[in-house]
Every structure is written in structure tokens, then in C-alpha cells.
Design a protein around this motif. Sequence first.
Motif, PDB file in Angstrom:
ATOM      1  N   ILE A   1      -9.384  50.409  87.540  1.00 12.60           N
ATOM      2  CA  ILE A   1      -8.104  49.702  87.564  1.00 12.60           C
ATOM      3  C   ILE A   1      -7.416  49.788  86.209  1.00 12.60           C
ATOM      4  O   ILE A   1      -6.211  50.052  86.113  1.00 12.60           O
ATOM      5  N   GLU A   2      -8.190  49.595  85.150  1.00 15.10           N
ATOM      6  CA  GLU A   2      -7.618  49.609  83.799  1.00 15.10           C
ATOM      7  C   GLU A   2      -7.006  50.958  83.449  1.00 15.10           C
ATOM      8  O   GLU A   2      -5.956  51.034  82.792  1.00 15.10           O
ATOM      9  N   HIS A   3      -7.643  52.048  83.902  1.00 12.58           N
ATOM     10  CA  HIS A   3      -7.197  53.387  83.512  1.00 12.58           C
ATOM     11  C   HIS A   3      -6.565  54.154  84.670  1.00 12.58           C
ATOM     12  O   HIS A   3      -6.432  55.384  84.602  1.00 12.58           O
ATOM     13  N   ALA A   4      -6.154  53.440  85.706  1.00  9.06           N
ATOM     14  CA  ALA A   4      -5.614  54.099  86.901  1.00  9.06           C
ATOM     15  C   ALA A   4      -4.390  54.959  86.596  1.00  9.06           C
ATOM     16  O   ALA A   4      -4.161  55.982  87.264  1.00  9.06           O
ATOM     17  N   ALA A   5      -3.605  54.579  85.605  1.00  5.37           N
ATOM     18  CA  ALA A   5      -2.371  55.309  85.308  1.00  5.37           C
ATOM     19  C   ALA A   5      -2.599  56.526  84.424  1.00  5.37           C
ATOM     20  O   ALA A   5      -1.691  57.356  84.277  1.00  5.37           O
ATOM     21  N   SER A   6      -3.767  56.667  83.835  1.00  2.68           N
ATOM     22  CA  SER A   6      -4.015  57.824  82.976  1.00  2.68           C
ATOM     23  C   SER A   6      -4.116  59.083  83.840  1.00  2.68           C
ATOM     24  O   SER A   6      -4.640  59.053  84.955  1.00  2.68           O
ATOM     25  N   ALA A   7      -3.634  60.193  83.317  1.00  2.00           N
ATOM     26  CA  ALA A   7      -3.533  61.420  84.101  1.00  2.00           C
ATOM     27  C   ALA A   7      -4.872  61.893  84.669  1.00  2.00           C
ATOM     28  O   ALA A   7      -4.960  62.202  85.858  1.00  2.00           O
ATOM     29  N   PRO A   8      -5.953  61.969  83.876  1.00  2.00           N
ATOM     30  CA  PRO A   8      -7.195  62.489  84.459  1.00  2.00           C
ATOM     31  C   PRO A   8      -7.763  61.597  85.551  1.00  2.00           C
ATOM     32  O   PRO A   8      -8.260  62.103  86.570  1.00  2.00           O
ATOM     33  N   VAL A   9      -7.685  60.278  85.369  1.00  5.32           N
ATOM     34  CA  VAL A   9      -8.196  59.367  86.390  1.00  5.32           C
ATOM     35  C   VAL A   9      -7.339  59.459  87.648  1.00  5.32           C
ATOM     36  O   VAL A   9      -7.854  59.523  88.774  1.00  5.32           O
TER      37      VAL A   9
ATOM     38  N   PRO B   1     -12.574  54.842  75.657  1.00  9.57           N
ATOM     39  CA  PRO B   1     -11.669  54.117  76.569  1.00  9.57           C
ATOM     40  C   PRO B   1     -10.257  53.894  76.032  1.00  9.57           C
ATOM     41  O   PRO B   1      -9.303  53.875  76.804  1.00  9.57           O
ATOM     42  N   ASP B   2     -10.109  53.746  74.729  1.00  9.60           N
ATOM     43  CA  ASP B   2      -8.771  53.520  74.174  1.00  9.60           C
ATOM     44  C   ASP B   2      -8.044  54.823  73.845  1.00  9.60           C
ATOM     45  O   ASP B   2      -6.944  54.803  73.276  1.00  9.60           O
ATOM     46  N   ALA B   3      -8.652  55.966  74.210  1.00 13.77           N
ATOM     47  CA  ALA B   3      -8.026  57.259  73.910  1.00 13.77           C
ATOM     48  C   ALA B   3      -8.098  58.200  75.105  1.00 13.77           C
ATOM     49  O   ALA B   3      -8.045  59.421  74.941  1.00 13.77           O
ATOM     50  N   VAL B   4      -8.190  57.651  76.316  1.00 13.58           N
ATOM     51  CA  VAL B   4      -8.296  58.478  77.517  1.00 13.58           C
ATOM     52  C   VAL B   4      -7.023  59.311  77.695  1.00 13.58           C
ATOM     53  O   VAL B   4      -5.909  58.784  77.607  1.00 13.58           O
ATOM     54  N   GLY B   5      -7.182  60.592  77.932  1.00  8.88           N
ATOM     55  CA  GLY B   5      -6.047  61.482  78.150  1.00  8.88           C
ATOM     56  C   GLY B   5      -5.583  62.207  76.911  1.00  8.88           C
ATOM     57  O   GLY B   5      -4.763  63.130  77.009  1.00  8.88           O
ATOM     58  N   ARG B   6      -6.095  61.840  75.758  1.00  8.88           N
ATOM     59  CA  ARG B   6      -5.651  62.492  74.526  1.00  8.88           C
ATOM     60  C   ARG B   6      -6.396  63.796  74.265  1.00  8.88           C
ATOM     61  O   ARG B   6      -5.909  64.659  73.526  1.00  8.88           O
ATOM     62  N   ALA B   7      -7.583  63.920  74.832  1.00  8.97           N
ATOM     63  CA  ALA B   7      -8.370  65.145  74.676  1.00  8.97           C
ATOM     64  C   ALA B   7      -8.744  65.676  76.051  1.00  8.97           C
ATOM     65  O   ALA B   7      -8.787  64.914  77.028  1.00  8.97           O
TER      66      ALA B   7
END
Length: 313
Positions: A247-255, A298-304
Motif C-alpha cells: 500500500i505504501e509503495h503502490a504508486a511507485s513504478a516498479p511496484v 524503502p525511501d528510495a524505491v524507483g531511483r535505481a
Amino acid sequence: MDSLTQIALGSAVCVAVMGRRTAVWKSALVGAVAGTLPDLDALIDHGDAISNMVLHRAESHALFFLTLAAPVFAWLVARGRDFMRWWLALWLVLVTHPLLDTMTVYGTQLLQPFSSYPFGVGSVFIIDPAYTLPLIIGVAAAWRCRDLARGLRWNMVGLALSTAYLGWSVLAQQHVEQRARASLSEQGVSAQRVLVTPAPLQTLLWRVVALPEDPADPKFHEAYVSVLDGQSPVQWEAHARGSDLLIEHAASAPVARLTAFSHGFVKGAIAPDGQLRITDLRMGQEPHYVFSFDLGLPDAVGRAPATQVSARP
């Protein structure tokens, strides 16, 4: 499906369509090559592990693009003779490849470029000898039999048996799903979605995964059901789903990409090194899965770029 199966299917289809119009060895060889072509997209690197997964079986498996490619390949093979028949044969070889892939659970984007929806019936495992062997035997008989008519009949029998097996797999899958849903209802488990896929190499034993109706529910349920179980009760096991992380990272591209591709059958966790790990629940079993990815802290998901921590066999 695996490469050997696609080669066997391509050969069998091409031999069946071309019949006496060309040498069996030639139609079998051309069908084998054409039946392999769509999977060459696996050689393309799209930049990160999740992109490589979700973009496999995309444009190269699209019915629209394969239909456009069929007359080109037919022109190269026919050399002015039996062009229309080669066109039909190669079109059928090319389109039966993704249609067969759709019977597995992975996800095949048949409708590109109009839709990226990944179709997956999930009624056969990626390798199943009961499907592949009739095709191999039929093609081998057509190739080696001195009586060509008899050999071609053997090839048609192989195609008929393999196709009937796919039909059986769908019926068995529906039977197991009905049993699983009834069992969940009896035990008071509210499931939003139920996934039923065969255990490796056969269609008698099935793995069932039930997602909770509440997205915040921290558990999902897993069970194995055999078509030979009779009225034996289904034994369910609950496993952590990491719903808070999803739920927390649902909006991040890889998730978001993996969740959409797997139709929501994912779980989240924190890996031993502190990275967010997302796993496709459809292929494998708890706790061992084919597709798991580390997405960074967790605070840098999608940056790498996402990295795969399990390998497709």
C-alpha cells in the motif's frame, strides 16, 4: 511454454498444413524455426529486471504483428511456389505460439499494440511432457514413415491429442477452483481472487493462492489440491503478504508494473539487506519463487533499476 514444445508445435502445424506439397523435413524445419522466433524477444535488455519480465511476450507475441509478419516469411520460404499455402502455414505457426503461451500463467500480451493486458489461463505448466510428447512423436512419424499418408495421419493424431490435453487442463483447473472456493467459504475466508495453477510437469496436482478481499489484510492463503483428492478437506496455510509495504509503495513504478502484470498476486517484504523486495506469487511456492526483485531502500524505491534475486530456470 518451453522452447522444445514451441519447436514441436511449430513443426507439427507446418507439416499438417503443407502435407504433400513439400518434403516433410522442410515443412518440419521451417515450422520449428518459425515457432521459435517470437521468443527471441527474451534477448532484449529493457534496462531493469522488472521491465525485462513484463515486456517479454509483448510485441513479438502480438497477434496483429505476427499476422503482418506471416506473408513476409512465406515469401522468403516459398520462392514463388505454393505461396498462399506457405502463408497459411506460417501464420498458423506464428499465432499458435502465443496462443499456447497464453495457456500458462506468465502473461502474454496478445493484443499489442492496442492493449498491454497480459492474458494467462494458467492451466498448464511451462513444461508438460503430456502435451509435448504427442507432438514430437507425430512429427517424427511423419518424417520417418515410408507411407507418407500414414505419417501425416500420425502427425494429425499428435496435434489432436495435445489439443485435447489442453482442454482437459482447463476442465481440471475449473474443478479445482470450485473446490477451493467452496473450502474457503466453509472456513470463513473471504478471498478477492483465487489463482489455480498446476504443480510442475502435470495437471493432477494444483497450487491454489487466495488473495484477501481487504487490501490491508496482512495474509494470503496457499494450498495444494489434487483432482484425485475426492472429498478430502483442503488444507490451507496463511503467509505474510506485506500489505502495508504494498500500500505504501503502490504508486511507485516498479511496484505498480509488477502488480498490474501479475493481476495483484504479489507480496512485499524487507530483504535482509534492508531493501524493499517484491515477489510475484504466481510462479513458485512459499517461500521459493521464480520472480523476486529488490527495489532499493524503502525511501528510495524507483531511483535505481530493480534487480532480480531469483532466476527463471
